[in-house]
Design a protein around this motif. Sequence first.
Motif, PDB file in Angstrom:
ATOM      1  N   ALA A   1       0.821  -1.205   0.000  1.00  0.00           N
ATOM      2  CA  ALA A   1       0.000   0.000   0.000  1.00  0.00           C
ATOM      3  C   ALA A   1       0.858   1.259   0.000  1.00  0.00           C
ATOM      4  N   SER A   2       1.911   1.266   0.803  1.00  0.00           N
ATOM      5  CA  SER A   2       2.785   2.437   0.878  1.00  0.00           C
ATOM      6  C   SER A   2       3.496   2.701  -0.443  1.00  0.00           C
ATOM      7  N   ILE A   3       4.018   1.638  -1.050  1.00  0.00           N
ATOM      8  CA  ILE A   3       4.746   1.781  -2.310  1.00  0.00           C
ATOM      9  C   ILE A   3       3.828   2.241  -3.434  1.00  0.00           C
ATOM     10  N   CYS A   4       2.545   1.907  -3.343  1.00  0.00           N
ATOM     11  CA  CYS A   4       1.588   2.329  -4.371  1.00  0.00           C
ATOM     12  C   CYS A   4       1.020   3.720  -4.109  1.00  0.00           C
ATOM     13  N   ILE A   5       0.597   3.978  -2.883  1.00  0.00           N
ATOM     14  CA  ILE A   5      -0.120   5.219  -2.572  1.00  0.00           C
ATOM     15  C   ILE A   5       0.790   6.442  -2.651  1.00  0.00           C
ATOM     16  N   GLY A   6       2.011   6.346  -2.104  1.00  0.00           N
ATOM     17  CA  GLY A   6       2.918   7.491  -2.124  1.00  0.00           C
ATOM     18  C   GLY A   6       3.178   8.013  -3.533  1.00  0.00           C
ATOM     19  N   PRO A   7       3.718   7.186  -4.434  1.00  0.00           N
ATOM     20  CA  PRO A   7       3.956   7.642  -5.806  1.00  0.00           C
ATOM     21  C   PRO A   7       2.684   8.056  -6.537  1.00  0.00           C
ATOM     22  N   LEU A   8       1.563   7.386  -6.245  1.00  0.00           N
ATOM     23  CA  LEU A   8       0.305   7.779  -6.884  1.00  0.00           C
ATOM     24  C   LEU A   8      -0.079   9.197  -6.476  1.00  0.00           C
ATOM     25  N   LEU A   9       0.026   9.509  -5.193  1.00  0.00           N
ATOM     26  CA  LEU A   9      -0.286  10.850  -4.710  1.00  0.00           C
ATOM     27  C   LEU A   9       0.649  11.886  -5.317  1.00  0.00           C
ATOM     28  N   ILE A  10       1.911  11.536  -5.445  1.00  0.00           N
ATOM     29  CA  ILE A  10       2.885  12.440  -6.063  1.00  0.00           C
ATOM     30  C   ILE A  10       2.503  12.716  -7.515  1.00  0.00           C
ATOM     31  N   GLY A  11       2.099  11.681  -8.234  1.00  0.00           N
ATOM     32  CA  GLY A  11       1.681  11.854  -9.620  1.00  0.00           C
ATOM     33  C   GLY A  11       0.463  12.756  -9.751  1.00  0.00           C
ATOM     34  N   ILE A  12      -0.456  12.664  -8.814  1.00  0.00           N
ATOM     35  CA  ILE A  12      -1.649  13.515  -8.833  1.00  0.00           C
ATOM     36  C   ILE A  12      -1.272  14.967  -8.559  1.00  0.00           C
ATOM     37  N   LEU A  13      -0.394  15.180  -7.587  1.00  0.00           N
ATOM     38  CA  LEU A  13       0.011  16.541  -7.239  1.00  0.00           C
ATOM     39  C   LEU A  13       0.723  17.235  -8.399  1.00  0.00           C
ATOM     40  N   LYS A  14       1.463  16.471  -9.191  1.00  0.00           N
ATOM     41  CA  LYS A  14       2.166  17.067 -10.323  1.00  0.00           C
ATOM     42  C   LYS A  14       1.213  17.712 -11.322  1.00  0.00           C
ATOM     43  N   GLN A  15      -0.022  17.272 -11.327  1.00  0.00           N
ATOM     44  CA  GLN A  15      -0.999  17.797 -12.268  1.00  0.00           C
ATOM     45  C   GLN A  15      -1.618  19.119 -11.834  1.00  0.00           C
ATOM     46  N   VAL A  16      -1.339  19.528 -10.585  1.00  0.00           N
ATOM     47  CA  VAL A  16      -1.971  20.752 -10.072  1.00  0.00           C
ATOM     48  C   VAL A  16      -0.960  21.747  -9.506  1.00  0.00           C
ATOM     49  N   THR A  17       0.337  21.443  -9.579  1.00  0.00           N
ATOM     50  CA  THR A  17       1.350  22.374  -9.074  1.00  0.00           C
ATOM     51  C   THR A  17       1.931  23.205 -10.212  1.00  0.00           C
ATOM     52  N   ALA A  18       2.435  24.392  -9.847  1.00  0.00           N
ATOM     53  CA  ALA A  18       2.853  25.367 -10.856  1.00  0.00           C
ATOM     54  C   ALA A  18       4.304  25.218 -11.298  1.00  0.00           C
ATOM     55  N   ALA A  19       5.134  24.591 -10.469  1.00  0.00           N
ATOM     56  CA  ALA A  19       6.571  24.535 -10.751  1.00  0.00           C
ATOM     57  C   ALA A  19       6.878  23.775 -12.034  1.00  0.00           C
ATOM     58  N   HIS A  20       7.755  24.369 -12.842  1.00  0.00           N
ATOM     59  CA  HIS A  20       8.219  23.723 -14.067  1.00  0.00           C
ATOM     60  C   HIS A  20       9.536  22.995 -13.813  1.00  0.00           C
ATOM     61  N   CYS A  21       9.873  22.105 -14.705  1.00  0.00           N
ATOM     62  CA  CYS A  21      11.149  21.406 -14.625  1.00  0.00           C
ATOM     63  C   CYS A  21      12.272  22.372 -15.013  1.00  0.00           C
ATOM     64  N   PRO A  22      13.481  22.156 -14.478  1.00  0.00           N
ATOM     65  CA  PRO A  22      14.583  23.052 -14.830  1.00  0.00           C
ATOM     66  C   PRO A  22      14.774  23.232 -16.331  1.00  0.00           C
ATOM     67  N   TRP A  23      14.705  22.163 -17.109  1.00  0.00           N
ATOM     68  CA  TRP A  23      14.964  22.298 -18.535  1.00  0.00           C
ATOM     69  C   TRP A  23      13.878  23.093 -19.271  1.00  0.00           C
ATOM     70  N   ASP A  24      12.757  23.371 -18.599  1.00  0.00           N
ATOM     71  CA  ASP A  24      11.708  24.194 -19.189  1.00  0.00           C
ATOM     72  C   ASP A  24      11.855  25.672 -18.849  1.00  0.00           C
ATOM     73  N   ILE A  25      12.780  26.006 -17.952  1.00  0.00           N
ATOM     74  CA  ILE A  25      12.913  27.370 -17.455  1.00  0.00           C
ATOM     75  C   ILE A  25      13.859  28.177 -18.339  1.00  0.00           C
ATOM     76  N   VAL A  26      13.551  29.450 -18.508  1.00  0.00           N
ATOM     77  CA  VAL A  26      14.331  30.345 -19.369  1.00  0.00           C
ATOM     78  C   VAL A  26      15.806  30.337 -18.994  1.00  0.00           C
ATOM     79  N   ARG A  27      16.094  30.306 -17.722  1.00  0.00           N
ATOM     80  CA  ARG A  27      17.482  30.301 -17.223  1.00  0.00           C
ATOM     81  C   ARG A  27      18.296  29.170 -17.845  1.00  0.00           C
TER      82      ARG A  27
END
Length: 251
Positions: free
Chosen positions: A109-135
């Motif tokens: 359950a832990s190995i499944c739920i943790g990464p699943l929750l992380i995947g869901i959060l990625k869909q609603v957070t604003a931060a971009h990956c470094p390679w997407d940033i102008v810098r």
Amino acid sequence: MSVATPAPVQRAGLARYLLVEVIAISALFAAGALVLRASGWDLRIEDLFYDPRLHDFRLRHSPWLELLGHQLLLAVPIGIGLLAGIAALAAPRFEILRPWRGVMWAVLASICIGPLLIGILKQVTAAHCPWDIVRYGGYADYVQDWFVRSRADAGRCLPNSHAGAGFSLLALYFAGWAGGHRGWRWSGLAIGLLAGVLFGLVRTVQGAHFASHSLWSAAIDWLVASLVFLPLICTATRKEPPVRLATGATR
């Protein structure tokens, strides 16, 4: 063959468990992520792996790093999760596995739920990956916002899914605790931390994630595992084996 039973954790330890394991340690990981972001160390660390002459990260397209570090490493948490699930399903048929059934379900359950929750959060957070940033030669601004109003505006990079897969093995720390094996408990902690740091470092070197993204994944995975294992650790009682007398009888 002797089989360890769950550790005898008293119900009175519930308050301390909630305060230390669930809240304090999760908050410690989160605080580390906040410090990395607010202090600018996220950018300083990422600068180490960016080549301004190439306008790209040096190891972003490394086939070996992509294959071994990004793809094949995932087999470790996936394999452990599968083995835990198989053991839990087989437990009713094998006496040696029965005392571990609850622990194995909790690991899965832990190995499944943790990464699943992380995947869901990625869909609603604003931060971009470094390679997407102008810098770093990308198109997006380095934003300080946390969440977006629309999934279309999400940066899809916070938290770090790859690091989340590694840190999900922190469940082994709680598994050793619930199983009454002190050595396994601390070995599990070392394995979970090492896997998470290694998985996160691979993606940081590639320019896919800031270091703070990995610490957020650690905070989420730890929080999930601590809650999943709470019923096993805080209500477990040890079943003492029968005492064998000199005559061979038991009492």
